[in-house]
Design an enzyme around this catalytic site. Structure first.
Site, PDB file in Angstrom:
ATOM      1  N   HIS A  36      24.089 -10.596   3.014  1.00  0.00           N
ATOM      2  CA  HIS A  36      24.114  -9.283   2.365  1.00  0.00           C
ATOM      3  C   HIS A  36      23.885  -8.144   3.370  1.00  0.00           C
ATOM      4  CE1 HIS A  36      24.740  -7.402  -1.387  1.00  0.00           C
ATOM      5  NE2 HIS A  36      23.510  -7.270  -1.813  1.00  0.00           N
ATOM      6  N   ASN A  86      19.862  -1.781  -2.945  1.00  0.00           N
ATOM      7  CA  ASN A  86      20.177  -0.942  -4.099  1.00  0.00           C
ATOM      8  C   ASN A  86      19.609   0.463  -3.998  1.00  0.00           C
ATOM      9  OD1 ASN A  86      17.498  -1.564  -4.495  1.00  0.00           O
ATOM     10  ND2 ASN A  86      17.742  -2.349  -6.568  1.00  0.00           N
ATOM     11  N   ASN A 132      26.063  -3.331  -5.059  1.00  0.00           N
ATOM     12  CA  ASN A 132      24.943  -2.448  -5.377  1.00  0.00           C
ATOM     13  C   ASN A 132      24.690  -1.391  -4.313  1.00  0.00           C
ATOM     14  OD1 ASN A 132      24.407  -3.686  -7.839  1.00  0.00           O
ATOM     15  ND2 ASN A 132      22.970  -5.152  -6.942  1.00  0.00           N
TER      16      ASN A 132
END
Length: 206
Positions: A36, A86, A132
């Protein structure tokens, strides 16, 4: 290639006639090395190529690591948010205000589940497509005009959930390919930046 010309051409940020852009590597600041956070890994690779790997400085005003440099005719502000994915948009939007960037002059570098590892592509604007970090940036900047450099990480197999997959480290086999993928991403990014006019637009690639 344009990117090959840039090695060793990093200079302190100064005003020039070429494009001026901000490049933000999205990820979870405390979880380096995960799928990520591959956007941050791309920025680290870019900083090394432009000889500013030691130039990162924590900018508390935008809660991000920032490096200022120049490549050929382009001025670059590199940003790595010191927040979770996020909330990345809060840092990106603050940096955009501090360093005077419009959304259309910002590149977001992020992972992409829908592309296999080794696939990288430029996307101009549009929706977050479920990401996100991108969604956070769109919300904080009140715009979806940011250019995206999408770095493929592939999808999980078997019973592995998406959340556990993206938050995990790259596998041993993936690690063997990762440096080549990061170099490929940096090449595409630099070529795209240098081909744009100071206020120009380019089409999607990939």
């Amino acid at each position: 290639m344009l990117a090959a010309e840039l090695a060793g051409r990093a200079r302190p940020l100064v005003s020039r006639a070429g494009p001026r852009v901000m490049v933000a590597g999205l990820g979870n600041y405390g979880l380096r090395g995960t799928r990520h956070s591959v956007g941050m890994a791309v920025l680290d690779r870019l900083a090394r190529q432009l000889a500013v790997a030691e130039g990162w400085r924590a900018d508390r005003r935008c809660c991000a690591d920032v490096a200022l440099t120049a490549a050929h005719s382009a001025d670059l502000v590199l940003v790595k948010p010191q927040r979770l994915m996020n909330l990345n948009g809060l840092s990106v939007a603050s940096a955009a205000e501090i360093y005077s960037f419009r959304p259309e002059d910002i590149y977001l570098v992020h992972d992409d589940l829908d592309k296999a590892l080794g696939k990288v592509a430029i996307k101009l604007g549009g929706s977050a497509r479920g990401h996100n970090g991108v969604r956070s940036c769109i919300s904080a900047l009140h715009s979806n005009e940011m250019t995206r450099l999408r770095v493929g990480i592939g999808r999980p197999e078997g019973d592995v959930t998406v959340s556990s997959y993206v938050l995990a480290q790259f596998s041993a086999g993936e690690q063997e390919r990762l440096e080549q993928v990061l170099a490929q991403a940096v090449t595409l990014l630099l070529e795209h930046i240098l081909q744009r006019a100071p206020t120009g637009k380019l089409g999607d690639r990939g």
